[in-house]
Motif scaffolding. Sequence first.
Motif, PDB file in Angstrom:
ATOM      1  N   VAL A 159      45.262  34.523  19.855  1.00 40.70           N
ATOM      2  CA  VAL A 159      45.662  34.878  18.489  1.00 40.70           C
ATOM      3  C   VAL A 159      45.186  36.280  18.128  1.00 40.70           C
ATOM      4  CG1 VAL A 159      45.796  32.486  17.705  1.00 40.70           C
ATOM      5  CG2 VAL A 159      43.623  33.736  17.495  1.00 40.70           C
ATOM      6  N   THR A 160      44.620  36.974  19.110  1.00 40.61           N
ATOM      7  CA  THR A 160      44.227  38.382  19.002  1.00 40.61           C
ATOM      8  C   THR A 160      44.556  39.027  20.347  1.00 40.61           C
ATOM      9  OG1 THR A 160      42.005  38.100  19.924  1.00 40.61           O
ATOM     10  CG2 THR A 160      42.228  37.810  17.530  1.00 40.61           C
ATOM     11  N   THR A 161      44.448  40.346  20.396  1.00 42.41           N
ATOM     12  CA  THR A 161      44.412  41.017  21.696  1.00 42.41           C
ATOM     13  C   THR A 161      42.951  40.979  22.112  1.00 42.41           C
ATOM     14  OG1 THR A 161      46.281  42.457  21.211  1.00 42.41           O
ATOM     15  CG2 THR A 161      44.739  43.216  22.909  1.00 42.41           C
ATOM     16  N   GLU A 162      42.692  40.453  23.285  1.00 38.73           N
ATOM     17  CA  GLU A 162      41.314  40.365  23.776  1.00 38.73           C
ATOM     18  C   GLU A 162      41.158  41.298  24.969  1.00 38.73           C
ATOM     19  OE1 GLU A 162      38.789  37.263  26.326  1.00 38.73           O
ATOM     20  OE2 GLU A 162      39.335  36.477  24.341  1.00 38.73           O
ATOM     21  N   ILE A 163      40.117  42.110  24.916  1.00 40.63           N
ATOM     22  CA  ILE A 163      39.742  42.954  26.048  1.00 40.63           C
ATOM     23  C   ILE A 163      38.486  42.325  26.627  1.00 40.63           C
ATOM     24  CG2 ILE A 163      39.133  45.272  26.818  1.00 40.63           C
ATOM     25  CD1 ILE A 163      40.344  46.259  24.108  1.00 40.63           C
ATOM     26  N   ALA A 164      38.471  42.089  27.930  1.00 43.44           N
ATOM     27  CA  ALA A 164      37.332  41.404  28.547  1.00 43.44           C
ATOM     28  C   ALA A 164      36.937  42.072  29.859  1.00 43.44           C
ATOM     29  CB  ALA A 164      37.677  39.941  28.803  1.00 43.44           C
ATOM     30  N   LEU A 165      35.635  42.191  30.049  1.00 47.55           N
ATOM     31  CA  LEU A 165      35.096  42.607  31.335  1.00 47.55           C
ATOM     32  C   LEU A 165      34.603  41.341  32.019  1.00 47.55           C
ATOM     33  CD1 LEU A 165      34.248  44.823  33.350  1.00 47.55           C
ATOM     34  CD2 LEU A 165      31.993  44.760  32.254  1.00 47.55           C
ATOM     35  N   ILE A 166      35.144  41.057  33.194  1.00 44.96           N
ATOM     36  CA  ILE A 166      34.738  39.872  33.939  1.00 44.96           C
ATOM     37  C   ILE A 166      33.450  40.213  34.674  1.00 44.96           C
ATOM     38  CG2 ILE A 166      35.440  38.127  35.617  1.00 44.96           C
ATOM     39  CD1 ILE A 166      37.224  38.373  33.001  1.00 44.96           C
ATOM     40  N   ALA A 212      35.338  39.136  39.066  1.00 46.45           N
ATOM     41  CA  ALA A 212      34.200  39.962  38.670  1.00 46.45           C
ATOM     42  C   ALA A 212      34.501  41.440  38.911  1.00 46.45           C
ATOM     43  CB  ALA A 212      32.955  39.545  39.440  1.00 46.45           C
ATOM     44  N   GLY A 213      34.201  42.255  37.892  1.00 52.54           N
ATOM     45  CA  GLY A 213      34.426  43.694  37.971  1.00 52.54           C
ATOM     46  C   GLY A 213      35.725  44.142  37.327  1.00 52.54           C
ATOM     47  N   ASP A 214      36.607  43.206  36.999  1.00 52.65           N
ATOM     48  CA  ASP A 214      37.901  43.559  36.406  1.00 52.65           C
ATOM     49  C   ASP A 214      37.798  43.684  34.888  1.00 52.65           C
ATOM     50  OD1 ASP A 214      39.100  43.478  38.911  1.00 52.65           O
ATOM     51  OD2 ASP A 214      39.997  41.498  38.611  1.00 52.65           O
ATOM     52  N   LEU A 215      38.523  44.661  34.340  1.00 50.55           N
ATOM     53  CA  LEU A 215      38.696  44.812  32.905  1.00 50.55           C
ATOM     54  C   LEU A 215      40.088  44.276  32.600  1.00 50.55           C
ATOM     55  CD1 LEU A 215      37.396  45.970  30.292  1.00 50.55           C
ATOM     56  CD2 LEU A 215      38.676  48.070  30.758  1.00 50.55           C
ATOM     57  N   VAL A 216      40.157  43.242  31.771  1.00 53.17           N
ATOM     58  CA  VAL A 216      41.400  42.511  31.548  1.00 53.17           C
ATOM     59  C   VAL A 216      41.786  42.590  30.076  1.00 53.17           C
ATOM     60  CG1 VAL A 216      42.552  40.282  31.856  1.00 53.17           C
ATOM     61  CG2 VAL A 216      40.656  40.903  33.362  1.00 53.17           C
ATOM     62  N   VAL A 217      43.079  42.808  29.821  1.00 52.77           N
ATOM     63  CA  VAL A 217      43.591  42.788  28.454  1.00 52.77           C
ATOM     64  C   VAL A 217      44.573  41.630  28.330  1.00 52.77           C
ATOM     65  CG1 VAL A 217      44.840  44.032  26.653  1.00 52.77           C
ATOM     66  CG2 VAL A 217      43.316  45.294  28.201  1.00 52.77           C
ATOM     67  N   PHE A 218      44.213  40.676  27.439  1.00 60.66           N
ATOM     68  CA  PHE A 218      45.063  39.533  27.134  1.00 60.66           C
ATOM     69  C   PHE A 218      45.792  39.861  25.831  1.00 60.66           C
ATOM     70  CE2 PHE A 218      41.198  37.945  29.202  1.00 60.66           C
ATOM     71  CZ  PHE A 218      41.721  37.229  30.267  1.00 60.66           C
ATOM     72  N   PRO A 239      36.909  49.333  36.691  1.00 61.06           N
ATOM     73  CA  PRO A 239      37.014  50.481  35.794  1.00 61.06           C
ATOM     74  C   PRO A 239      35.768  51.365  35.897  1.00 61.06           C
ATOM     75  CG  PRO A 239      36.451  48.515  34.566  1.00 61.06           C
ATOM     76  CD  PRO A 239      36.756  48.073  35.971  1.00 61.06           C
ATOM     77  N   SER A 240      35.905  52.625  35.569  1.00 61.99           N
ATOM     78  CA  SER A 240      34.779  53.559  35.673  1.00 61.99           C
ATOM     79  C   SER A 240      33.726  53.266  34.611  1.00 61.99           C
ATOM     80  CB  SER A 240      35.277  54.996  35.523  1.00 61.99           C
ATOM     81  OG  SER A 240      35.661  55.246  34.179  1.00 61.99           O
ATOM     82  N   GLU A 241      32.507  53.684  34.896  1.00 59.66           N
ATOM     83  CA  GLU A 241      31.413  53.535  33.926  1.00 59.66           C
ATOM     84  C   GLU A 241      31.740  54.289  32.637  1.00 59.66           C
ATOM     85  OE1 GLU A 241      28.652  51.602  33.869  1.00 59.66           O
ATOM     86  OE2 GLU A 241      29.468  50.728  35.696  1.00 59.66           O
ATOM     87  N   ALA A 242      32.429  55.424  32.760  1.00 60.68           N
ATOM     88  CA  ALA A 242      32.801  56.204  31.571  1.00 60.68           C
ATOM     89  C   ALA A 242      33.735  55.407  30.664  1.00 60.68           C
ATOM     90  CB  ALA A 242      33.450  57.524  31.989  1.00 60.68           C
TER      91      ALA A 242
END
Length: 115
Positions: A38-45, A65-71, A10-13
């Motif tokens: 039990v939540t929506t989790e947003i994670a940057l690997i 590494a480098g991925d933005l993931v939404v669980f 994902p971009s720095e912005a």
Amino acid sequence: MKEITVDSNPSEAVLKKLGVAHWPTWEKDVSVFPWAFVTTEIALIVEGECEMTPADGGPSTTFKAGDLVVFPNGYKGTWEVKKPLKKQFKHKDGNLVKCALSRFKILKNRLKSNN
């Protein structure tokens, strides 16, 4: 079941807008274990590589590494940590206590960075 989404590099912005710099971190060694979100989790690997396999038998999702993931909230599956994992994360939309704790940790990190 809702699917995991992965935004590779994902971009720095985008990361700045999300406030990722202040998110808490979580680390895990190579392992395999079940998990239910039990939540929506947003994670940057930050480091590592993982594969998540949904409990319903659907296709697995790999992220690194480098991925933005939404669980998504309600996702149930098995983590397979293939390379030691380090992620920054934020909880939203779900378990009130977990979301409040996430907001508290983010606020604490913001205050630390301003000193």
